[in-house]
Scaffold this active site. Structure first.
Site, PDB file in Angstrom:
ATOM      1  N   ASP A  75     -28.576  38.290   2.989  1.00  0.00           N
ATOM      2  CA  ASP A  75     -29.103  37.333   4.334  1.00  0.00           C
ATOM      3  C   ASP A  75     -30.520  38.383   4.987  1.00  0.00           C
ATOM      4  O   ASP A  75     -30.264  39.513   4.025  1.00  0.00           O
ATOM      5  CB  ASP A  75     -27.719  37.717   5.429  1.00  0.00           C
ATOM      6  CG  ASP A  75     -26.065  37.382   5.041  1.00  0.00           C
ATOM      7  OD1 ASP A  75     -26.618  36.005   4.006  1.00  0.00           O
ATOM      8  OD2 ASP A  75     -25.611  37.487   5.434  1.00  0.00           O
ATOM      9  N   LYS A  76     -31.367  37.477   5.636  1.00  0.00           N
ATOM     10  CA  LYS A  76     -32.283  38.137   6.330  1.00  0.00           C
ATOM     11  C   LYS A  76     -32.415  39.957   6.362  1.00  0.00           C
ATOM     12  O   LYS A  76     -32.758  40.899   5.905  1.00  0.00           O
ATOM     13  CB  LYS A  76     -32.689  37.846   6.932  1.00  0.00           C
ATOM     14  CG  LYS A  76     -33.669  37.743   7.869  1.00  0.00           C
ATOM     15  CD  LYS A  76     -34.398  37.387   8.825  1.00  0.00           C
ATOM     16  CE  LYS A  76     -35.607  38.335   9.297  1.00  0.00           C
ATOM     17  NZ  LYS A  76     -35.886  37.358  10.643  1.00  0.00           N
TER      18      LYS A  76
END
Length: 351
Positions: free
Chosen positions: A138-139
């Protein structure tokens, strides 16, 4: 589009077997699904005759010619974005991804991603689908990722991921005082009402998801846990920990309300309020090298913000114990009150 002509002779003992299965064995650098696409596209000839049906039965002894075509990622531009490279050779690349870096371009993130950075680092990655990316973080999750530098390496790494042979271990700081470790085996799928989120799906529709977790350190109202993934579903650790009632600190999607321990010093409380990303770090990665066959393992230390978070939680516990001692209390009930009551995400389906 890059193209390579592959030739082989189908062994006589393959009589009656499917064409796609035989070619996947003969040309093991490529996945069976990719070979099926090439057959359907008329890229495979047996004894000079083009074939179009992956399920056709071979006779054995035929000469096969496969025109392997790989689409180049020409729609993405190379961008000079710094990479923390942990390991690199001719076949794979291992990076330590920072928080804030999106892995692949998408809606809202057309560029400035890890993929753009990889293309700048090595233009030859245009010949590999998705610039060699085989899994994602995830970012706002930090840590280790492996990238394939060739199509054969990508095929082998994807196969390892599919049979759960890649070991991925994460450090996470969760809200709540977890008593012991365990395993959560709950399927994960799209949230029934919010398609941007994932959720534990109790009655069909979800994909199998297994997370093993153990307690490393307990604080007053938080716990440092280590999680090993057996599967790799989207947001798996975040969803599973939230389902258990121990969401990740700073998780903007699955975290619920902020939890501040009772009588926490203002500067410690301000630090917790300011921690705006999920406290999750992919700290260990282990796999079998796709060419050498050697088992390789890498570790990446937790980033500074998570180390600082742990220090704050330790200092808070020490400060509170000292205050209790000064007041003459012998013990403290860790489940006592908090300034903001924890609210479990009611939208996640429960069994």
């Amino acid at each position: 589009m890059s193209s390579q002509q592959l030739e082989a002779r189908i062994p006589a003992d393959k009589l009656g077997q499917r064409l796609d299965a035989v070619l996947a064995e003969l040309f093991s650098d490529y996945s069976r699904s990719r070979i099926q696409d090439w057959i359907k596209a008329g890229k495979v000839a047996l004894d000079g005759q083009l074939q179009s049906k992956p399920n056709m039965k071979v006779l054995g002894g035929e000469k096969v010619v496969l025109q392997a075509e790989i689409e180049e990622e020409i729609e993405y531009q190379a961008q000079d974005i710094p990479l923390d490279i942990v390991y690199e050779d001719a076949d794979i690349l291992v990076i330590n991804k920072p928080a804030g870096l999106v892995v692949h371009p998408g809606a809202g993130n057309p560029d400035g991603t890890l993929l753009n950075a990889l293309l700048y680092h090595d233009e030859r990655l245009r010949e590999v689908p998705r610039a060699g990316i085989v899994h994602r973080l995830d970012k706002e999750t930090t840590g280790l990722m492996v990238v394939a530098k060739t199509v054969p390496a990508q095929t082998h790494l994807v196969e390892q991921l599919q049979r759960h042979a890649v070991e991925r271990v994460y450090d996470a700081i969760v809200v709540g005082r977890m008593i012991s470790g365990g395993t959560i085996n709950k399927p994960i799928g799209r949230h029934p009402t919010d398609r941007k989120r994932m959720a534990v799906i109790a009655t069909g529709g979800g994909k199998p998801a297994v997370s093993h977790y153990r307690v490393l350190e307990r604080f007053r109202e938080h716990t440092h846990v280590r999680v090993q993934l057996e599967t790799g579903r989207t947001h798996q650790i975040r969803v599973h920990m939230s389902y258990l009632g121990f969401p990740l600190v700073g998780d903007p999607v699955y975290g619920g309300r902020l939890r501040i321990p009772q009588q926490m010093l203002p500067e410690f409380a301000d630090f917790l309020r300011g921690f705006k990303r999920q406290a999750l770090h992919a700290g260990q990665l282990s796999l079998t090298h796709p060419v050498s066959g050697k088992v390789m393992k890498w570790k990446a230390p937790m980033p500074d913000d998570m180390l600082a978070l742990i220090d704050v939680l330790r200092d808070d516990m020490d400060d509170f114990h000292a205050m209790q001692d000064d007041l003459g209390y012998d013990d403290y009930d860790y489940d006592d009150g908090v300034e903001v009551e924890w609210v479990t995400d009611a939208d996640i389906p429960q069994e």
